[in-house]
Design an enzyme around this catalytic site. Sequence first.
Site, PDB file in Angstrom:
ATOM      1  N   TYR A 101     -32.619 -25.610 -10.667  1.00  0.00           N
ATOM      2  CA  TYR A 101     -32.359 -25.712  -9.231  1.00  0.00           C
ATOM      3  C   TYR A 101     -32.684 -24.381  -8.580  1.00  0.00           C
ATOM      4  O   TYR A 101     -31.994 -23.390  -8.794  1.00  0.00           O
ATOM      5  CB  TYR A 101     -30.901 -26.111  -9.026  1.00  0.00           C
ATOM      6  CG  TYR A 101     -30.417 -26.260  -7.602  1.00  0.00           C
ATOM      7  CD1 TYR A 101     -31.252 -26.113  -6.497  1.00  0.00           C
ATOM      8  CD2 TYR A 101     -29.081 -26.560  -7.357  1.00  0.00           C
ATOM      9  CE1 TYR A 101     -30.786 -26.257  -5.208  1.00  0.00           C
ATOM     10  CE2 TYR A 101     -28.586 -26.712  -6.075  1.00  0.00           C
ATOM     11  CZ  TYR A 101     -29.440 -26.549  -5.003  1.00  0.00           C
ATOM     12  OH  TYR A 101     -28.954 -26.693  -3.730  1.00  0.00           O
ATOM     13  N   LYS A 129     -35.718 -28.557  -9.011  1.00  0.00           N
ATOM     14  CA  LYS A 129     -35.335 -28.928  -7.647  1.00  0.00           C
ATOM     15  C   LYS A 129     -35.757 -27.767  -6.764  1.00  0.00           C
ATOM     16  O   LYS A 129     -35.201 -26.673  -6.845  1.00  0.00           O
ATOM     17  CB  LYS A 129     -33.832 -29.164  -7.548  1.00  0.00           C
ATOM     18  CG  LYS A 129     -33.358 -29.420  -6.117  1.00  0.00           C
ATOM     19  CD  LYS A 129     -31.837 -29.573  -6.051  1.00  0.00           C
ATOM     20  CE  LYS A 129     -31.377 -29.735  -4.613  1.00  0.00           C
ATOM     21  NZ  LYS A 129     -29.893 -29.861  -4.517  1.00  0.00           N
TER      22      LYS A 129
END
Length: 294
Positions: free
Chosen positions: A134, A162
Amino acid sequence: MAYFDGVYVALITPFDENQEVDYQRLQTFCKWLIDQGVDGLIPGGSLGEYATLEETERVKVVETVIEAAAGRVPVMVGTGAPSTRQVTKWARHAKDAGAAGLMALPPINYNPMKHEILAHYEALSDVGLPVIAYNNPHDYPTDLTPDLLKEIGQFENIVGVKEFSGDVRRVHDILEKTNLEVMIGVDDLAFEGALSGATGWISGVPNALPVEGCELFHYGRKGEIDKGLALYRKLLPLFHYDANPQLVQSIKYMAKLAGQDCGPTRPPRLPLPDDYYASIKADFHYAKGTAISQ
């Protein structure tokens, strides 16, 4: 073939009027999202207010979502925590509970050196579930650049990222330099991200508008630009709230407008000013093409 393709909703966490987790509401909410066509669910993210949850609550939230999904869609679990030891503990719990994958921030408490970031993701990879790294350089000290992701991606179970930098050019750079799949992480680049080659979207506003969110992302994946742009321009004012520090209050209010009231936020997040809610309401009705009720 991507591990996690399509629209994965970063779940809000329902609370009752006493700010206790409403597990029954959470289960009902998850089933509604699945019925509306979302491709996956993610508990334990910042939108789910994970940092405000007691350890026992966080355990039960993850297990409730996995139970509610019942194998109909994959569940990816957020592992955010102050130490690598805590992160890997949450990762192992997710694996034991039946999660399909992990969403994992880099070290969050200070600005780590590269070898510390690599060791962090190696420990996550060793848990044995597919990991989506992320990248959120706005809220955390580390920027997972394409070159750094290339190194992180050499660990066996790091399969994607992400991407929340807000720069759609990152999608192209990551796909060019790494073997990772890209999941757009900021709502107001969902359409451009899909057009650029992102195979997934970890989404916020689709907590409230799952059908529209899925339609939009799939238009982008298919290159149906005219249909996609028409829908995107209606949704974009709402999407901007996802990149705002008040995203949790905003998206919980959108869910309420959609008939999916998930209660208040926990302090330090407090209710927003009335004019802020009025703006969200106007943007919601614009997205839906409906008149504002008084």
